[in-house]
Design a protein around this motif. Sequence first.
Motif, PDB file in Angstrom:
ATOM      1  N   MET A   1       0.821  -1.185   0.000  1.00 42.54           N
ATOM      2  CA  MET A   1       0.000   0.000   0.000  1.00 42.54           C
ATOM      3  C   MET A   1       0.867   1.251   0.000  1.00 42.54           C
ATOM      4  O   MET A   1       0.623   2.170  -0.759  1.00 42.54           O
ATOM      5  N   LYS A   2       1.869   1.253   0.846  1.00 39.08           N
ATOM      6  CA  LYS A   2       2.659   2.457   1.038  1.00 39.08           C
ATOM      7  C   LYS A   2       3.390   2.881  -0.233  1.00 39.08           C
ATOM      8  O   LYS A   2       3.457   4.074  -0.536  1.00 39.08           O
ATOM      9  N   LYS A   3       3.911   1.930  -1.003  1.00 34.54           N
ATOM     10  CA  LYS A   3       4.667   2.286  -2.203  1.00 34.54           C
ATOM     11  C   LYS A   3       3.770   2.971  -3.230  1.00 34.54           C
ATOM     12  O   LYS A   3       4.140   4.000  -3.786  1.00 34.54           O
ATOM     13  N   LYS A   4       2.579   2.436  -3.476  1.00 30.43           N
ATOM     14  CA  LYS A   4       1.658   3.063  -4.433  1.00 30.43           C
ATOM     15  C   LYS A   4       1.267   4.459  -3.973  1.00 30.43           C
ATOM     16  O   LYS A   4       1.193   5.388  -4.774  1.00 30.43           O
ATOM     17  N   LEU A   5       1.019   4.586  -2.690  1.00 33.60           N
ATOM     18  CA  LEU A   5       0.636   5.880  -2.131  1.00 33.60           C
ATOM     19  C   LEU A   5       1.777   6.889  -2.278  1.00 33.60           C
ATOM     20  O   LEU A   5       1.573   8.019  -2.729  1.00 33.60           O
ATOM     21  N   ARG A   6       2.961   6.456  -1.933  1.00 33.37           N
ATOM     22  CA  ARG A   6       4.129   7.340  -2.048  1.00 33.37           C
ATOM     23  C   ARG A   6       4.376   7.710  -3.505  1.00 33.37           C
ATOM     24  O   ARG A   6       4.633   8.878  -3.815  1.00 33.37           O
ATOM     25  N   ASP A   7       4.310   6.730  -4.403  1.00 36.54           N
ATOM     26  CA  ASP A   7       4.540   7.012  -5.820  1.00 36.54           C
ATOM     27  C   ASP A   7       3.537   8.041  -6.336  1.00 36.54           C
ATOM     28  O   ASP A   7       3.917   8.982  -7.025  1.00 36.54           O
ATOM     29  N   PHE A   8       2.260   7.864  -6.001  1.00 35.17           N
ATOM     30  CA  PHE A   8       1.239   8.807  -6.471  1.00 35.17           C
ATOM     31  C   PHE A   8       1.523  10.209  -5.934  1.00 35.17           C
ATOM     32  O   PHE A   8       1.508  11.190  -6.683  1.00 35.17           O
TER      33      PHE A   8
ATOM     34  N   TYR B   1      -7.935   1.614  -3.259  1.00 35.56           N
ATOM     35  CA  TYR B   1      -8.085   0.716  -2.116  1.00 35.56           C
ATOM     36  C   TYR B   1      -9.535   0.328  -1.827  1.00 35.56           C
ATOM     37  O   TYR B   1      -9.796  -0.424  -0.888  1.00 35.56           O
ATOM     38  N   GLY B   2     -10.481   0.843  -2.614  1.00 31.03           N
ATOM     39  CA  GLY B   2     -11.877   0.451  -2.461  1.00 31.03           C
ATOM     40  C   GLY B   2     -12.489   0.847  -1.140  1.00 31.03           C
ATOM     41  O   GLY B   2     -13.313   0.125  -0.593  1.00 31.03           O
ATOM     42  N   VAL B   3     -12.080   1.987  -0.635  1.00 33.04           N
ATOM     43  CA  VAL B   3     -12.656   2.474   0.625  1.00 33.04           C
ATOM     44  C   VAL B   3     -13.344   3.807   0.368  1.00 33.04           C
ATOM     45  O   VAL B   3     -13.066   4.479  -0.615  1.00 33.04           O
TER      46      VAL B   3
ATOM     47  N   HIS C   1     -10.812   2.426   7.617  1.00 32.95           N
ATOM     48  CA  HIS C   1     -11.995   2.310   6.759  1.00 32.95           C
ATOM     49  C   HIS C   1     -11.990   1.042   5.924  1.00 32.95           C
ATOM     50  O   HIS C   1     -13.050   0.621   5.462  1.00 32.95           O
ATOM     51  N   GLN C   2     -10.842   0.425   5.739  1.00 35.65           N
ATOM     52  CA  GLN C   2     -10.797  -0.850   5.020  1.00 35.65           C
ATOM     53  C   GLN C   2     -11.401  -1.958   5.858  1.00 35.65           C
ATOM     54  O   GLN C   2     -11.940  -2.903   5.334  1.00 35.65           O
TER      55      GLN C   2
END
Length: 79
Positions: free
Chosen positions: A1-8, A49-51, A76-77
């Motif tokens: 999760m963290k890598k996608k979030l950081r990349d974005f 993340y579908g939340v 929220h997940q």
Amino acid sequence: MKKKLRDFIFQELVFVADPQQFGDHDDLLEAGLDSMGIMRLIMFIENEYGVTLPDTEIEPDNVQTFAALEQWILRHQNR
């Protein structure tokens, strides 16, 4: 999760000279994450993340750091 979030965040919303040096508790707001960026970030999180993140919880404590974002998403997940 963290890598996608950081990349974005570092590719789309905030410029920092060396994202690898930006820690989980460093301040994203001080680094340049603004209100438009926060809205884009929330849309990204909800799609990725579908939340659903309630508008009433959009506050600095939930978006100020990667650690805070991750905790907000996890809360929220699991609902």
